[in-house]
Write an enzyme that holds these catalytic residues in place. Structure first.
Site, mmCIF file in Angstrom:
data_model
loop_
_atom_site.group_PDB
_atom_site.id
_atom_site.type_symbol
_atom_site.label_atom_id
_atom_site.label_comp_id
_atom_site.label_asym_id
_atom_site.label_seq_id
_atom_site.Cartn_x
_atom_site.Cartn_y
_atom_site.Cartn_z
ATOM 1 N N ASP A 53 23.142 53.086 43.514
ATOM 2 C CA ASP A 53 22.765 52.637 44.849
ATOM 3 C C ASP A 53 23.985 52.311 45.699
ATOM 4 O O ASP A 53 25.113 52.255 45.203
ATOM 5 C CB ASP A 53 21.874 51.396 44.752
ATOM 6 C CG ASP A 53 20.467 51.719 44.282
ATOM 7 O OD1 ASP A 53 20.047 52.885 44.430
ATOM 8 O OD2 ASP A 53 19.786 50.808 43.780
ATOM 9 N N TYR A 111 26.519 49.797 31.165
ATOM 10 C CA TYR A 111 26.746 49.181 32.473
ATOM 11 C C TYR A 111 27.439 47.835 32.289
ATOM 12 O O TYR A 111 27.294 47.174 31.259
ATOM 13 C CB TYR A 111 25.427 48.941 33.206
ATOM 14 C CG TYR A 111 24.774 50.174 33.778
ATOM 15 C CD1 TYR A 111 25.046 50.587 35.085
ATOM 16 C CD2 TYR A 111 23.868 50.909 33.031
ATOM 17 C CE1 TYR A 111 24.431 51.706 35.624
ATOM 18 C CE2 TYR A 111 23.246 52.035 33.561
ATOM 19 C CZ TYR A 111 23.533 52.427 34.858
ATOM 20 O OH TYR A 111 22.919 53.540 35.384
#
Length: 246
Positions: A53, A111
């Site tokens: 994003d 992540y």
């Protein structure tokens, strides 16, 4: 035609995400723009391991594309970096088999999410960490609560409500918290992640760390399969796609 696998790093601050969007600056658009120049204005389609994003960063995003150019891989990397903007760097270029797919060959991802717990946040880190206004959470409690997330579950509770994905079962293999000076890092690995999953997990476990949610509550949240039972989605600038596994 050769199939090339490239690993890239990017600073997501000034991008509207990875994926091409009309009228917006995106990572994919910049890479395809440079590839078109190298291929004499012929469009080259790039496939990524997944999208990120706006304001989300990557230190190990993986892509593939097909090319007729017989340029050695090291020179290909240098040619891309010469023409790409400075907030995208190509770390490696590798020729791979034609059945390699940057998205569908993925076996796992890692992540990292970073909070800055300094009393006064370093202004040079404001785009790369989430400021806690000096609050230091109970990391022992956060780590205990995280145990309810590790394993194979339906993670509907940690998925953005507007997703079109039907199968929300994923496996989280590791979830660890680490102090790096005044910064708290959450490192999570799994076989795949739903839309906003890492940021919602970060936001929910943060609530455990500041005593707004109990350790035991996390198991109930996971079992509920209800997004409304989880915490807020943590801000984007603290998130990094660190590594993609194949």
């Amino acid at each position: 035609m050769r199939r090339l696998k490239i690993i890239i790093s990017y600073d997501g601050t000034h991008f509207s995400g990875y994926q091409v969007q009309p009228g917006e600056r995106t990572v994919q658009a910049e890479i395809e723009r440079v590839l078109a120049i190298m291929h004499k204005e012929e469009k080259v389609k790039v496939t990524a391991s997944g999208r990120t994003d706006a304001r989300v960063h990557a230190t190990g995003q993986t892509l593939h594309f097909d090319t007729p150019l017989a340029i050695p891989t090291d020179k290909y990397r240098k040619a891309l970096n010469v023409q790409l903007p400075r907030d995208i760097r190509v770390l490696s270029v590798e020729e791979v088999a034609h059945d390699f797919h940057a998205r569908y060959s993925v076996t796992g991802k890692r992540y990292r999410y970073i909070w800055s717990c300094e009393p006064i946040q370093n202004p040079f880190r404001r785009h790369y960490t989430v400021d806690t206004n000096g609050v230091k959470p109970d990391v022992v409690a956060m780590q205990k609560a995280a145990q309810a997330i590790i394993g194979t579950h339906d993670f509907s509770c940690f998925c953005a409500a507007n997703t079109s994905v039907q199968d929300k079962v994923r496996t989280v293999t590791s979830l660890q918290f680490e102090w790096h000076g005044e910064e708290l890092h959450m490192v999570i690995e799994g076989n795949g992640f739903l839309y906003n999953m890492v940021r919602i997990i970060a936001g929910t476990l943060w609530e455990v760390g500041i005593d707004r949610r109990t350790i035991e509550n996390i198991a109930l949240v996971v079992a509920s399969e209800d997004r409304d039972k989880a915490g807020k989605t943590a801000p984007p600038q603290g998130l990094y796609l660190e590594k993609v596994f194949y």
